[in-house]
Design an enzyme around this catalytic site. Structure first.
Site, PDB file in Angstrom:
ATOM      1  N   SER A  85      -3.235  -3.259  -0.765  1.00 24.30           N
ATOM      2  CA  SER A  85      -2.134  -3.805  -0.193  1.00 24.30           C
ATOM      3  C   SER A  85      -2.596  -5.279   0.257  1.00 24.30           C
ATOM      4  O   SER A  85      -3.764  -5.660   0.761  1.00 24.30           O
ATOM      5  CB  SER A  85      -1.790  -3.302   1.183  1.00 24.30           C
ATOM      6  OG  SER A  85      -1.113  -4.021   2.236  1.00 24.30           O
ATOM      7  N   HIS A 121      -1.581  -7.677   2.540  1.00 23.97           N
ATOM      8  CA  HIS A 121      -1.690  -8.198   3.758  1.00 23.97           C
ATOM      9  C   HIS A 121      -2.916  -7.636   4.660  1.00 23.97           C
ATOM     10  O   HIS A 121      -2.929  -8.085   5.796  1.00 23.97           O
ATOM     11  CB  HIS A 121      -0.398  -7.918   4.571  1.00 23.97           C
ATOM     12  CG  HIS A 121      -0.068  -6.653   5.085  1.00 23.97           C
ATOM     13  ND1 HIS A 121      -0.300  -6.074   6.184  1.00 23.97           N
ATOM     14  CD2 HIS A 121       0.531  -5.453   4.453  1.00 23.97           C
ATOM     15  CE1 HIS A 121       0.055  -5.023   6.393  1.00 23.97           C
ATOM     16  NE2 HIS A 121       0.511  -4.601   5.077  1.00 23.97           N
ATOM     17  N   ASN A 154      -8.409   3.768   8.330  1.00 21.73           N
ATOM     18  CA  ASN A 154      -7.662   2.633   8.875  1.00 21.73           C
ATOM     19  C   ASN A 154      -7.852   2.897  10.366  1.00 21.73           C
ATOM     20  O   ASN A 154      -7.871   1.716  11.318  1.00 21.73           O
ATOM     21  CB  ASN A 154      -6.170   2.422   8.602  1.00 21.73           C
ATOM     22  CG  ASN A 154      -5.411   3.755   8.767  1.00 21.73           C
ATOM     23  OD1 ASN A 154      -5.657   4.689   7.926  1.00 21.73           O
ATOM     24  ND2 ASN A 154      -4.585   3.994   9.461  1.00 21.73           N
ATOM     25  N   THR A 197      12.397  -7.040 -10.329  1.00 28.00           N
ATOM     26  CA  THR A 197      11.961  -8.466 -10.861  1.00 28.00           C
ATOM     27  C   THR A 197      10.637  -8.675  -9.989  1.00 28.00           C
ATOM     28  O   THR A 197      10.453  -8.335  -8.763  1.00 28.00           O
ATOM     29  CB  THR A 197      13.117  -9.499 -10.391  1.00 28.00           C
ATOM     30  OG1 THR A 197      14.239  -9.181 -11.005  1.00 28.00           O
ATOM     31  CG2 THR A 197      12.396 -10.764 -10.730  1.00 28.00           C
ATOM     32  N   GLY A 210       0.660  -1.351  -0.158  1.00 30.87           N
ATOM     33  CA  GLY A 210       0.034   0.016   0.055  1.00 30.87           C
ATOM     34  C   GLY A 210       0.975   1.232  -0.016  1.00 30.87           C
ATOM     35  O   GLY A 210       0.441   2.113  -0.726  1.00 30.87           O
ATOM     36  N   CYS A 237       4.041   5.970  19.974  1.00 37.03           N
ATOM     37  CA  CYS A 237       4.924   6.300  20.979  1.00 37.03           C
ATOM     38  C   CYS A 237       6.141   6.686  20.225  1.00 37.03           C
ATOM     39  O   CYS A 237       6.642   5.536  19.545  1.00 37.03           O
ATOM     40  CB  CYS A 237       5.100   5.407  21.942  1.00 37.03           C
ATOM     41  SG  CYS A 237       5.521   5.682  23.679  1.00 37.03           S
ATOM     42  N   GLN A 241      -7.851  -0.143   3.183  1.00 38.28           N
ATOM     43  CA  GLN A 241      -8.855  -0.667   4.139  1.00 38.28           C
ATOM     44  C   GLN A 241     -10.070  -1.531   3.695  1.00 38.28           C
ATOM     45  O   GLN A 241     -10.711  -2.008   4.265  1.00 38.28           O
ATOM     46  CB  GLN A 241      -9.074   0.191   5.360  1.00 38.28           C
ATOM     47  CG  GLN A 241      -7.844   0.462   6.279  1.00 38.28           C
ATOM     48  CD  GLN A 241      -7.539  -0.348   7.106  1.00 38.28           C
ATOM     49  OE1 GLN A 241      -8.202  -1.477   7.481  1.00 38.28           O
ATOM     50  NE2 GLN A 241      -5.894  -0.639   7.403  1.00 38.28           N
TER      51      GLN A 241
HETATM   52  C1  PLP Z   1      -1.789  -0.647   5.913  1.00 32.58           C
HETATM   53  C2  PLP Z   1      -2.231   0.607   5.209  1.00 32.58           C
HETATM   54  C3  PLP Z   1      -1.229   1.381   4.101  1.00 32.58           C
HETATM   55  C4  PLP Z   1      -0.235   0.638   4.184  1.00 32.58           C
HETATM   56  O1  PLP Z   1       0.198  -0.547   3.547  1.00 32.58           O
HETATM   57  P1  PLP Z   1       1.290  -1.478   3.389  1.00 32.58           P
HETATM   58  O2  PLP Z   1       1.261  -2.559   2.413  1.00 32.58           O
HETATM   59  O3  PLP Z   1       1.465  -1.962   4.962  1.00 32.58           O
HETATM   60  O4  PLP Z   1       2.563  -0.719   3.048  1.00 32.58           O
HETATM   61  C5  PLP Z   1      -1.834   2.293   3.477  1.00 32.58           C
HETATM   62  N1  PLP Z   1      -2.955   2.888   3.677  1.00 32.58           N
HETATM   63  C6  PLP Z   1      -4.016   2.544   4.617  1.00 32.58           C
HETATM   64  C7  PLP Z   1      -5.206   3.039   4.815  1.00 32.58           C
HETATM   65  C8  PLP Z   1      -3.463   1.434   5.177  1.00 32.58           C
HETATM   66  O5  PLP Z   1      -4.485   0.687   6.107  1.00 32.58           O
END
Ligand code: PLP
Length: 380
Positions: A199, A201, A151, A237, A71, A325, A179
């Site tokens: 993203s 994950h 998020n 790659t 992301g 933090c 999100q």
């Molecule tokens: C997690 C997140 C990202 C970043 O994605 P990554 O794959 O962890 O770099 C960007 N924008 C939002 C709203 C996210 O929740």
């Protein structure tokens, strides 16, 4: 200790089916897609197939999908790529104060290179008013970047309306939909979206893989120079296992959207109604209607959110506070401050984000633990 995970907005575990689809591409099928022998060329085909699947699900063209490392990279690639390529037409960008830092810090970077950025304030429920977007447009505006869903507080923005405005004024519209993908039905054409970030994950796919959708009519500059991969727009790659994994994860998410949302909503609504019954002096943050099904963000006045997260962690519960933090100082969530929350309440927030493996029993354990911990923290 049993781990109970309620932090799905931070990341998710990789789905078994997704993992199994990826494994051959680490071992037998390891060829470089740019090579001319079969184990390479086959992987080029595998990538094309994944790109086609993704384009069909999102309702865009195959050549509008680019694979990135996540992301953050997609946000950088799109915002910087559009900004630098269109500087001769204007130097103004419109975004919001509640964006992810991948967008906010990219915009701050561009300010150091002569761009001017308007950071819109949402209403107290965390929603951006499309009329504010329209008012902010000048003849120098080249890009509007407003996230699909937040998020921290889960609020879903009126992207379709904002996209319509952008179209009317001839300004590019990007939405960070990291999100939203996997939770909401995304239809690029219907929502007037011209660029979007995804993203892997965040919806049971692997980390380190992302997607950038960029409309073919957009004039953008390559940010990551290198080889000729991704049609000369993103060198490096290809992450073949990641590409296979993210397309499988998207396919699974898309097929299960209705039941997934029903499950999340059931747990989330139960959680919120029980909190309201059990604990006085709380505040639910963010609009309850236009919101992701799995998000609950609640301030427990008088306590420190990070302390609550730590006490819950001792019981194997994973949650988040939204406060960062750094160097010994606690910085309240920029999102909660942007919706007008006083600092002391912003510091007392707890974000719970539900996912597919959560159960009512886990949620009861979570509720009992929060009730007990908040009582203790409020006595100190
Ligand atoms: C997690 C997140 C990202 C970043 O994605 P990554 O794959 O962890 O770099 C960007 N924008 C939002 C709203 C996210 O929740």
């Amino acid at each position: 200790m049993k781990i109970r995970y309620f932090d799905h907005a931070a990341t998710t575990s990789v789905d078994d089916e997704v993992l199994n689809s990826m494994i051959p591409y680490f071992s037998e099928n390891y060829g470089n897609p740019s090579s001319l022998y079969s184990i390479g060329k086959e992987n080029k085909e595998v990538i094309n197939l994944a790109r086609m699947k993704i384009a069909t699900i999102l309702n865009c063209k195959v050549n509008e999908i680019y694979f990135t490392s996540g992301g953050t990279e997609s946000d950088n690639m799109i915002i910087k790529g559009i900004a630098f390529a269109n500087k001769r037409y204007g130097n103004h960008i419109i975004t919001s104060k509640i964006e992810h830092h991948a967008v906010l810090n990219t915009c701050e970077f561009l300010e150091r290179f002569g761009f001017r950025v308007t950071y819109l304030t949402p209403n107290s429920k965390g929603i951006i008013n499309p009329a504010d977007v329209e008012r902010a447009i000048t003849r120098n505006t080249i890009l509007i970047s407003i996230m699909y869903a937040n998020n921290e507080i889960g609020t879903i923005q009126p992207v379709e309306k904002i996209g319509e405005i952008a179209k009317r004024y001839g300004v590019y519209f990007h939405t960070d939909s990291v999100q939203a993908v996997g939770n909401e039905k995304i239809d690029i054409k219907k929502s007037n979206i011209e660029a979007l970030s995804i993203s892997g994950h965040k919806f049971y796919g692997p980390k380190g893989i992302g997607i950038a959708y960029i409309n073919e009519k957009i004039n953008f500059m390559t940010i990551q120079d290198g080889g000729h991969q991704e049609r000369d727009k993103r060198g490096g790659t290809e992450n073949v296992p990641g590409i296979v994994g993210i397309s499988k994860a998207l396919e699974i998410a898309n097929a299960n959207l209705v039941s997934y949302n029903r499950h999340l909503k059931e747990l989330r609504n139960y959680y919120i109604s029980e909190i309201q019954k059990r604990i006085p002096n709380i505040k639910i943050n963010g609009d309850m209607n236009s919101r992701l099904s799995g998000n609950a963000n609640i301030s427990f006045s008088g306590i420190d959110g990070n302390k609550l997260v730590e006490m819950l962690a001792e019981k194997g519960i994973c949650t988040s506070s939204g406060s960062a933090c750094s160097a010994g100082f606690v910085n309240s969530s920029h999102v909660l401050l942007a919706i007008g929350m006083p600092n002391f309440l912003a510091k007392s927030a707890l974000r719970v984000t539900f996912g597919k493996e959560n159960t009512i029993d886990d949620t009861k354990f979570l509720l009992d633990s929060i009730e007990e911990s908040v009582k203790i923290l409020r006595k100190i």
